[in-house]
Design an enzyme around this catalytic site. Structure first.
Site, PDB file in Angstrom:
ATOM      1  N   GLN A  72      -2.143   3.764  -2.531  1.00 53.16           N
ATOM      2  CA  GLN A  72      -1.042   4.534  -3.117  1.00 53.16           C
ATOM      3  C   GLN A  72       0.378   4.103  -2.729  1.00 53.16           C
ATOM      4  O   GLN A  72       1.261   4.049  -3.588  1.00 53.16           O
ATOM      5  CB  GLN A  72      -1.207   6.028  -2.767  1.00 53.16           C
ATOM      6  CG  GLN A  72      -0.207   6.893  -3.458  1.00 53.16           C
ATOM      7  CD  GLN A  72      -0.283   8.367  -3.132  1.00 53.16           C
ATOM      8  OE1 GLN A  72       0.634   9.102  -3.398  1.00 53.16           O
ATOM      9  NE2 GLN A  72      -1.377   8.826  -2.570  1.00 53.16           N
ATOM     10  N   GLU A 194      -2.348   8.660   4.134  1.00 51.57           N
ATOM     11  CA  GLU A 194      -1.360   9.724   3.915  1.00 51.57           C
ATOM     12  C   GLU A 194      -1.262  10.773   5.033  1.00 51.57           C
ATOM     13  O   GLU A 194      -0.216  10.966   5.640  1.00 51.57           O
ATOM     14  CB  GLU A 194      -1.706  10.427   2.585  1.00 51.57           C
ATOM     15  CG  GLU A 194      -0.928  11.676   2.290  1.00 51.57           C
ATOM     16  CD  GLU A 194       0.547  11.429   2.019  1.00 51.57           C
ATOM     17  OE1 GLU A 194       0.864  10.497   1.273  1.00 51.57           O
ATOM     18  OE2 GLU A 194       1.374  12.181   2.557  1.00 51.57           O
ATOM     19  N   ASP A 223       2.558   8.423   1.580  1.00 54.42           N
ATOM     20  CA  ASP A 223       2.276   7.285   0.703  1.00 54.42           C
ATOM     21  C   ASP A 223       3.392   7.073  -0.307  1.00 54.42           C
ATOM     22  O   ASP A 223       4.114   6.091  -0.269  1.00 54.42           O
ATOM     23  CB  ASP A 223       0.967   7.529  -0.047  1.00 54.42           C
ATOM     24  CG  ASP A 223      -0.244   7.207   0.805  1.00 54.42           C
ATOM     25  OD1 ASP A 223      -0.089   6.474   1.786  1.00 54.42           O
ATOM     26  OD2 ASP A 223      -1.340   7.693   0.489  1.00 54.42           O
ATOM     27  N   GLY A 302      17.317  25.493   4.802  1.00 59.90           N
ATOM     28  CA  GLY A 302      18.771  25.393   4.906  1.00 59.90           C
ATOM     29  C   GLY A 302      19.374  26.656   5.481  1.00 59.90           C
ATOM     30  O   GLY A 302      18.689  27.471   6.105  1.00 59.90           O
ATOM     31  N   GLY A 303      20.650  26.833   5.274  1.00 60.06           N
ATOM     32  CA  GLY A 303      21.362  27.963   5.851  1.00 60.06           C
ATOM     33  C   GLY A 303      21.237  29.245   5.039  1.00 60.06           C
ATOM     34  O   GLY A 303      21.720  30.301   5.462  1.00 60.06           O
TER      35      GLY A 303
HETATM   36  N1  COA Z   1      -8.997 -11.600  -2.218  1.00 54.05           N
HETATM   37  C1  COA Z   1      -9.685 -11.668  -1.060  1.00 54.05           C
HETATM   38  N2  COA Z   1      -9.550 -10.774  -0.073  1.00 54.05           N
HETATM   39  C2  COA Z   1      -8.697  -9.760  -0.291  1.00 54.05           C
HETATM   40  C3  COA Z   1      -7.954  -9.627  -1.474  1.00 54.05           C
HETATM   41  C4  COA Z   1      -8.137 -10.609  -2.457  1.00 54.05           C
HETATM   42  N3  COA Z   1      -7.473 -10.575  -3.618  1.00 54.05           N
HETATM   43  N4  COA Z   1      -7.204  -8.516  -1.381  1.00 54.05           N
HETATM   44  C5  COA Z   1      -7.464  -7.959  -0.187  1.00 54.05           C
HETATM   45  N5  COA Z   1      -8.358  -8.710   0.483  1.00 54.05           N
HETATM   46  C6  COA Z   1      -8.887  -8.490   1.815  1.00 54.05           C
HETATM   47  C7  COA Z   1      -7.831  -8.544   2.877  1.00 54.05           C
HETATM   48  O1  COA Z   1      -7.485  -9.861   3.159  1.00 54.05           O
HETATM   49  C8  COA Z   1      -8.539  -7.845   4.033  1.00 54.05           C
HETATM   50  O2  COA Z   1      -9.362  -8.771   4.677  1.00 54.05           O
HETATM   51  P1  COA Z   1      -9.354  -9.025   6.277  1.00 54.05           P
HETATM   52  O3  COA Z   1      -9.510  -7.702   6.915  1.00 54.05           O
HETATM   53  O4  COA Z   1     -10.535  -9.919   6.463  1.00 54.05           O
HETATM   54  O5  COA Z   1      -8.089  -9.656   6.638  1.00 54.05           O
HETATM   55  C9  COA Z   1      -9.438  -6.867   3.322  1.00 54.05           C
HETATM   56  O6  COA Z   1      -9.385  -7.188   1.930  1.00 54.05           O
HETATM   57  C10 COA Z   1      -9.132  -5.409   3.463  1.00 54.05           C
HETATM   58  O7  COA Z   1      -7.768  -5.119   3.512  1.00 54.05           O
HETATM   59  P2  COA Z   1      -7.282  -3.794   4.255  1.00 54.05           P
HETATM   60  O8  COA Z   1      -5.852  -3.623   3.991  1.00 54.05           O
HETATM   61  O9  COA Z   1      -7.695  -3.874   5.693  1.00 54.05           O
HETATM   62  O10 COA Z   1      -8.082  -2.656   3.486  1.00 54.05           O
HETATM   63  P3  COA Z   1      -8.852  -1.380   4.078  1.00 54.05           P
HETATM   64  O11 COA Z   1      -9.480  -0.745   2.900  1.00 54.05           O
HETATM   65  O12 COA Z   1      -9.749  -1.694   5.208  1.00 54.05           O
HETATM   66  O13 COA Z   1      -7.669  -0.441   4.655  1.00 54.05           O
HETATM   67  C11 COA Z   1      -5.651   0.847   4.481  1.00 54.05           C
HETATM   68  C12 COA Z   1      -6.905   0.338   3.770  1.00 54.05           C
HETATM   69  C13 COA Z   1      -4.817   1.554   3.454  1.00 54.05           C
HETATM   70  C14 COA Z   1      -6.048   1.828   5.594  1.00 54.05           C
HETATM   71  C15 COA Z   1      -4.886  -0.345   5.078  1.00 54.05           C
HETATM   72  O14 COA Z   1      -4.675  -1.293   4.080  1.00 54.05           O
HETATM   73  C16 COA Z   1      -3.565   0.038   5.709  1.00 54.05           C
HETATM   74  O15 COA Z   1      -3.504   0.590   6.805  1.00 54.05           O
HETATM   75  N6  COA Z   1      -2.457  -0.300   5.038  1.00 54.05           N
HETATM   76  C17 COA Z   1      -1.116  -0.079   5.535  1.00 54.05           C
HETATM   77  C18 COA Z   1      -0.717   1.343   5.460  1.00 54.05           C
HETATM   78  C19 COA Z   1      -0.832   1.910   4.084  1.00 54.05           C
HETATM   79  O16 COA Z   1      -0.258   1.438   3.138  1.00 54.05           O
HETATM   80  N7  COA Z   1      -1.568   3.029   4.006  1.00 54.05           N
HETATM   81  C20 COA Z   1      -1.539   3.878   2.854  1.00 54.05           C
HETATM   82  C21 COA Z   1      -2.435   3.490   1.827  1.00 54.05           C
HETATM   83  S1  COA Z   1      -2.099   4.564   0.487  1.00 54.05           S
END
Ligand code: COA
Length: 483
Positions: A72, A194, A223, A302-303
């Site tokens: 998001q 979030e 988010d 607020g106030g």
């Molecule tokens: N091709 C190949 N690999 C891909 C890819 C693509 N097109 N797009 C993503 N990936 C891979 C990434 O390289 C990553 O691999 P790695 O862990 O081996 O380096 C993997 O997909 C997963 O990415 P990640 O961001 O760790 O996803 P997740 O589902 O485990 O975590 C979140 C999700 C949201 C918790 C995390 O991305 C995060 O903390 N983001 C920052 C904060 C944020 O924006 N949070 C709010 C989300 S609404």
């Protein structure tokens, strides 16, 4: 030489006699010659367009965004930039795509509303960023785009080989914008969603009722809120680039974004040192304050004191309520309206400080009046008298509200697999940059189009890329991706 001449001139001037009486003569000042000020001369900008409003392109037209976002926070940011006219190219993992495509699905086989409402007006290309050919395609996109936006877990972009240094070497003009849960510090490596941000940013501890647990809000301030912050950083960096010619890193931590939105509560934290927070209803109720900003229920931040009051029908309609603000300048009008004209002069009620310890009783009395009217009747009556009130609108009422449709805030779009759905259009209205709200793309819908038209790959190249596995899911033909 010039210095010496100046010194000689100064010597030649007779020194003003201290004792001499000064005769002050007022001379009519000559008006300064009218020179065109720099701004009027254009400040280096093009001549003002004389095209009709809204027909001179959109604000971010020509800006290419490499959208590496998911879930998001990032997608909120890039959708907004797309509404502003940027060409947003969303890179997704072949066969899988943004995980939200399949989350909270309401229509079998179709992209979820979670995805469609956050990815409108974008194009989708599938690239396996860990495949050698995929890396090559990505690098070509890096060279061509203006901004890369990502919100992977900390370190994920670096693990793909896309460090800031590498990106900058490929394209020194590239702006690299990231959302992470936390900024530098003990939690910088944490994955964050979030509600984690709402809690860590100070919102949850200050939301809810005093005698209940901390509460998260329905508005996605962690988010979507951080996505908005990031978007502002990106457009500022684009503007700075017009002077410096180089890109930069733009970073927005969700904790920081939430705190920014909850800043009035940090204000109150500091006020606590100097005495109780008199506008909080706990003050009127005689409940002592602790060491931290407490939860204040529906107290106004607020106030001007405010509270949520029941309206006609509250027994069966969970949204038959109104927010009522007892703004000081219209106190007299409120007294007349609720049948308490004597409160206008009664010293216990006549002034804001006198009312503070009685807010609960005052709002109970106003509620006796609001309960005799629907929330819309209260709104109509109060607005005529300049009394600030706000009906509690349900999402059903918002979805059906004609003025929100007319303003483009709620937009209906058509989607090939799910049919018509509502989305939130651009909440920022600009007179010369009209938002173009389009449906979200299917997974990989624009892969070939981008390879050919944006990156200039030939038909033969594309055929080779297709078989390489760089743009298709393992063991699956390219067509199957859009399912
Ligand atoms: N091709 C190949 N690999 C891909 C890819 C693509 N097109 N797009 C993503 N990936 C891979 C990434 O390289 C990553 O691999 P790695 O862990 O081996 O380096 C993997 O997909 C997963 O990415 P990640 O961001 O760790 O996803 P997740 O589902 O485990 O975590 C979140 C999700 C949201 C918790 C995390 O991305 C995060 O903390 N983001 C920052 C904060 C944020 O924006 N949070 C709010 C989300 S609404």
């Amino acid at each position: 030489m010039a210095k010496r001449r100046k010194a000689a001139k100064a010597k030649a001037k007779p020194a003003a006699k201290k004792s001499a009486k000064k005769v002050v003569r007022f001379k009519a000042k000559k008006p300064a010659p009218k020179r065109p000020v720099k701004a009027a001369a254009g400040n280096g900008m093009p001549k003002p367009s004389n095209r009709p409003w809204g027909q001179a392109g959109r604000a971010l037209e020509g800006v290419k965004i490499l959208d590496f976002t998911h879930v998001q926070s990032g997608p909120t940011c890039t959708q907004l930039l797309a509404y502003m006219g940027a060409d947003v190219i969303k890179v997704e993992r072949p066969g899988i795509g943004d995980i939200t495509r399949g989350q909270l699905r309401d229509v079998k086989g179709a992209d979820s509303l979670y995805f469609t409402m956050l990815n409108g007006s974008k194009r989708s290309i599938t690239i396996d960023s860990k495949h050698p050919k995929g890396k090559e395609i990505l690098e070509r996109l890096v060279q061509l785009c203006d901004v890369l936006v990502e919100n992977f877990a900390p370190g994920a972009l670096d693990r793909m080989g896309l460090t800031f240094e590498h990106i900058h070497k490929l394209n020194p003009r590239m702006i690299v914008a990231s959302v992470k849960g936390f900024g530098p510090g003990p939690y910088e490596d944490c994955k964050v969603y979030e509600n984690v941000a709402q809690c860590a940013g100070g919102s949850a501890s200050t939301t809810g009722f005093r005698d209940g647990p901390p509460l998260v809000t329905g508005a996605q301030i962690g988010d979507s809120g951080t996505g908005l912050h990031l978007a502002l950083g990106i457009v500022s960096a684009l503007y700075q680039r017009t002077r410096t010619g180089r890109g930069q890193k733009v970073f927005a931590a969700m904790q920081d974004g939430v705190l920014n939105l909850a800043r009035v509560k940090l204000r109150d934290q500091q006020r606590l040192k100097h005495g109780p927070l008199t506008e909080y209803s706990q003050y009127g109720e005689g409940v002592p304050f602790g060491v931290a900003t407490p939860r204040a229920g529906n107290d106004s931040g607020g106030g001007q004191p405010g509270w949520i009051l029941k309206c006609k029908g509250w027994e069966s309609d969970p949204d038959a309520y109104i927010y009522f603000i007892t703004q000081a300048p219209i106190w007299g009008a409120i007294c007349d309206l609720i049948g308490k004209p004597e409160w206008k002069t009664d010293p216990d009620y006549a002034t804001p400080p006198a009312r503070l310890p009685r807010l609960r009783q005052i709002f109970d009395t106003i509620e006796q009046w609001t309960m005799t009217k629907t929330k819309f009747e209260v709104m109509e009556i109060c607005n005529k008298q300049d009394i600030p009130v706000g009906p509690i609108l349900s999402m059903k009422e918002i979805a059906e509200e004609p003025s929100l449709r007319a303003s483009g805030t709620v937009v209906e779009v058509d989607h090939p697999t799910r049919g018509k759905y509502l989305t939130v259009g651009n909440p920022i209205k600009m007179s010369d940059s009209l938002a173009d709200v389009r449906r979200s793309p299917l997974l990989g819908e624009h892969t070939e189009e981008i390879l050919a038209k944006v990156l200039g790959y030939s038909a033969a190249d594309i055929a080779e890329i297709k078989t390489s596995g760089a743009i298709t899911a393992p063991d699956k033909p390219a067509k199957a991706e859009a399912a």
